[in-house]
Design a protein around this motif. Structure first.
Motif, PDB file in Angstrom:
ATOM      1  N   GLY A 149      13.323  11.649  17.822  1.00  0.00           N
ATOM      2  CA  GLY A 149      13.665  10.330  16.526  1.00  0.00           C
ATOM      3  C   GLY A 149      14.256  11.505  15.038  1.00  0.00           C
ATOM      4  O   GLY A 149      14.010  12.436  15.550  1.00  0.00           O
ATOM      5  N   PHE A 150      14.383  10.788  14.204  1.00  0.00           N
ATOM      6  CA  PHE A 150      14.947  10.815  13.023  1.00  0.00           C
ATOM      7  C   PHE A 150      13.204  11.379  12.805  1.00  0.00           C
ATOM      8  O   PHE A 150      13.879  12.805  11.739  1.00  0.00           O
ATOM      9  CB  PHE A 150      14.829   9.303  12.174  1.00  0.00           C
ATOM     10  CG  PHE A 150      15.682   9.052  12.544  1.00  0.00           C
ATOM     11  CD1 PHE A 150      17.156   9.587  13.442  1.00  0.00           C
ATOM     12  CD2 PHE A 150      16.309   7.069  12.816  1.00  0.00           C
ATOM     13  CE1 PHE A 150      18.422   9.046  13.161  1.00  0.00           C
ATOM     14  CE2 PHE A 150      17.307   7.227  13.464  1.00  0.00           C
ATOM     15  CZ  PHE A 150      18.959   8.084  13.818  1.00  0.00           C
ATOM     16  N   LEU A 151      11.633  11.256  12.623  1.00  0.00           N
ATOM     17  CA  LEU A 151      11.006  11.286  12.313  1.00  0.00           C
ATOM     18  C   LEU A 151      11.217  13.385  13.355  1.00  0.00           C
ATOM     19  O   LEU A 151      10.430  14.736  12.444  1.00  0.00           O
ATOM     20  CB  LEU A 151       9.792  11.358  12.522  1.00  0.00           C
ATOM     21  CG  LEU A 151       8.931   9.530  11.873  1.00  0.00           C
ATOM     22  CD1 LEU A 151       8.158   9.133  13.085  1.00  0.00           C
ATOM     23  CD2 LEU A 151       8.925   9.907  10.408  1.00  0.00           C
ATOM     24  N   MET A 152      10.962  13.173  14.202  1.00  0.00           N
ATOM     25  CA  MET A 152      10.835  14.574  14.798  1.00  0.00           C
ATOM     26  C   MET A 152      11.514  15.071  14.370  1.00  0.00           C
ATOM     27  O   MET A 152      11.926  16.744  14.357  1.00  0.00           O
ATOM     28  CB  MET A 152      10.904  14.545  16.700  1.00  0.00           C
ATOM     29  CG  MET A 152      10.894  15.514  17.127  1.00  0.00           C
ATOM     30  SD  MET A 152       9.549  16.103  17.464  1.00  0.00           S
ATOM     31  CE  MET A 152       8.874  15.521  18.704  1.00  0.00           C
ATOM     32  N   GLU A 153      13.281  14.989  13.958  1.00  0.00           N
ATOM     33  CA  GLU A 153      14.012  15.589  13.934  1.00  0.00           C
ATOM     34  C   GLU A 153      13.641  16.002  12.275  1.00  0.00           C
ATOM     35  O   GLU A 153      14.258  17.509  11.749  1.00  0.00           O
ATOM     36  CB  GLU A 153      15.495  14.462  14.103  1.00  0.00           C
ATOM     37  CG  GLU A 153      16.828  15.440  13.464  1.00  0.00           C
ATOM     38  CD  GLU A 153      17.905  14.744  13.119  1.00  0.00           C
ATOM     39  OE1 GLU A 153      18.239  14.735  13.500  1.00  0.00           O
ATOM     40  OE2 GLU A 153      17.991  13.398  12.061  1.00  0.00           O
ATOM     41  N   LYS A 154      13.521  15.718  11.974  1.00  0.00           N
ATOM     42  CA  LYS A 154      13.045  16.040  10.229  1.00  0.00           C
ATOM     43  C   LYS A 154      11.643  16.774  10.195  1.00  0.00           C
ATOM     44  O   LYS A 154      11.709  18.236   9.365  1.00  0.00           O
ATOM     45  CB  LYS A 154      12.819  15.181   8.942  1.00  0.00           C
ATOM     46  CG  LYS A 154      12.633  15.165   7.708  1.00  0.00           C
ATOM     47  CD  LYS A 154      12.576  14.068   6.903  1.00  0.00           C
ATOM     48  CE  LYS A 154      12.056  14.148   5.599  1.00  0.00           C
ATOM     49  NZ  LYS A 154      11.220  13.842   4.815  1.00  0.00           N
ATOM     50  N   GLU A 155      10.871  16.692  11.129  1.00  0.00           N
ATOM     51  CA  GLU A 155       9.662  18.160  11.349  1.00  0.00           C
ATOM     52  C   GLU A 155      10.198  19.517  11.689  1.00  0.00           C
ATOM     53  O   GLU A 155      10.069  20.019  11.524  1.00  0.00           O
ATOM     54  CB  GLU A 155       8.398  17.221  12.235  1.00  0.00           C
ATOM     55  CG  GLU A 155       7.866  16.407  11.693  1.00  0.00           C
ATOM     56  CD  GLU A 155       6.929  16.250  11.033  1.00  0.00           C
ATOM     57  OE1 GLU A 155       6.699  17.512  10.115  1.00  0.00           O
ATOM     58  OE2 GLU A 155       6.241  15.730  10.612  1.00  0.00           O
ATOM     59  N   ILE A 156      11.293  19.162  12.683  1.00  0.00           N
ATOM     60  CA  ILE A 156      12.162  20.493  13.445  1.00  0.00           C
ATOM     61  C   ILE A 156      12.706  21.481  12.576  1.00  0.00           C
ATOM     62  O   ILE A 156      12.582  22.529  12.467  1.00  0.00           O
ATOM     63  CB  ILE A 156      12.457  19.921  14.613  1.00  0.00           C
ATOM     64  CG1 ILE A 156      12.276  19.268  15.781  1.00  0.00           C
ATOM     65  CG2 ILE A 156      13.211  21.332  15.534  1.00  0.00           C
ATOM     66  CD1 ILE A 156      13.177  18.561  16.990  1.00  0.00           C
TER      67      ILE A 156
END
Ligand code: AMP
Length: 404
Positions: free
Chosen positions: A180-187
């Protein structure tokens, strides 16, 4: 670890059935959600999936019910909150597995959203499966969860370092698993930007204990140009250099390790900065008597913050950085009289113009307290997970997602 993972952007969602792991581990009191920050944080991904015409089943844990159904850990209070935020009704299933839940999930129309009850009401979600029998049980549970959709999305970075049913094992049983977008940003930031940093790269590591940050120190020293060490852990390093540290925090058994880290920094030509001055207190109390001292802390005193010269020296190094990673406060910032060092570093990071990554936990609280959160590039939502990623460990929840 491959950080190039597929996200919801990369797949067709129209008419599909999505099951998404979110982090709705919110504080609940008397059946009411006390802080909806985490629900708000998941909204962009929830809205995106729903607007694209997929039905959406949400899975999360809340607290630590230890594998039993305990009403105080129910996710039911999150239904109203999400419904208000998204502006449409949200359904609820009393369990996250079972025939009734699967039937409810299957009957969802495009755009409809359902939250399932706490995944940790089942011990199979997070059990440490040591025997073959337990492993089979955990896998069966993950297979049951997978019946809730044909696409799995993970947007719960805070639990990505856990190999749980709903965070990793489910991926074995669904054809498509994406971020998802949150996970994408963390990665993007904690993963990619740290693996391929723009130089100079400055890491600021603080907090109470060297032992908690040992792995991250060892990993970062391979990559950074400058390593700034502050907080309680700095005094083990100062003692290892032969300084007197009075009653300051010290991990005696790590003096040798601290020395090894300093030697490695020297060998790798990494500039390692320790506080050149400190705020010493006569007791662990905001109302303690204080004095500014150098790198030797007087007998009977304890250093509870870095001093103004240290802030200036650290700030100078930070101002030259293109990438900054920060984890851990510079002092006991919870007490206003010992918060200046952390605040000073926070200002320096905010004004540096560097790509700034705040690695979860107490540094996030400090940044929020400073009112400078807006000026940081990325503030991680996961304490343990962000530290493990910085340590270079593989996160099971991340590894299980499809590569780009
Ligand atoms: P950590 O969770 O390891 O990042 O540590 C954060 C905690 O370290 C905070 O609660 C701080 O109050 C504490 N801390 C930071 N500096 C000091 C210090 N000089 N002496 C004692 N505790 C400290």
């Amino acid at each position: 670890m491959n950080f190039k993972k597929k996200s919801v952007r990369d797949i067709e969602l129209k008419g599909r059935k999505v099951v998404m792991r979110v982090d709705f581990n919110v504080p609940v009191k008397e059946g009411k959600v006390k802080d909806d920050t985490r629900i708000k944080a998941a909204l962009p991904t929830i809205k995106y999936i729903s607007d694209k015409g997929a039905s959406l089943v949400l899975l999360s844990h809340l607290g630590r019910p230890d594998g039993a159904v305990k009403p105080e850990f129910s996710l039911r209070p999150t239904v109203d909150v999400l419904s208000k935020l998204i502006g449409k009704p949200v359904l609820f299933a009393d369990d996250c597995i079972g025939a009734a839940t699967v039937a409810k999930a299957q009957s969802l129309k495009p755009g409809e959203i359902m939250i399932c009850e706490n995944t940790r009401f089942h011990k199979e979600e997070d059990m440490k499966a040591k025997t073959e029998e337990d492993k089979a049980k955990a896998d069966t549970f993950a297979k049951e969860l997978a019946k809730l959709g044909d696409i799995y999305v993970n947007d719960a970075f805070g639990t990505a370092h856990r190999s749980h049913g709903s965070t990793a094992k489910i991926c074995r049983h669904v054809p498509v698993s994406v971020a998802g977008f949150l996970m994408e940003k963390e990665i993007k930031y904690l993963g990619d930007a740290v693996a391929n940093p723009q130089k100079p790269f400055v890491a600021i590591i603080g907090g109470a204990k060297v032992s908690d940050k040992l792995a991250v120190l060892k990993a970062l020293i391979q990559k950074v140009d400058v390593l700034v060490i502050g907080g309680g852990m700095a005094y083990t390093f100062l003692k290892a250099q032969g300084h007197q540290i009075g009653k300051s925090l010290c991990e005696q058994e790590l003096l040798g390790t601290a020395k090894e880290i300093m030697d490695e920094a020297a060998a790798k030509k990494v500039k390692l900065l320790l506080p050149c001055d400190n705020i010493a207190a006569d007791k662990f109390d905001n109302a303690a008597q204080v004095k500014t001292v150098g790198q030797d802390i007087p007998e009977g005193w304890m250093a509870l913050d870095i001093g103004p010269k240290a802030v200036a020296e650290f700030s100078e190094a930070i101002s030259k950085a293109k990438t900054v990673v920060w984890n851990g406060p510079m002092g006991c910032f919870e007490m206003p009289n010992f918060a200046k060092g952390t605040l000073g570093v926070c200002k320096a990071v905010a004004n540096s113009g560097a790509l700034s990554i705040i690695g979860g936990g107490d540094s996030v609280a400090a940044v929020n307290q400073s009112g400078l959160a807006e000026k940081m590039t990325h503030i991680s939502t996961g304490g343990g997970a962000s530290l493990e990623l910085l340590e270079g460990k593989e996160l099971p929840g991340l590894k299980a997602l499809n590569d780009l």
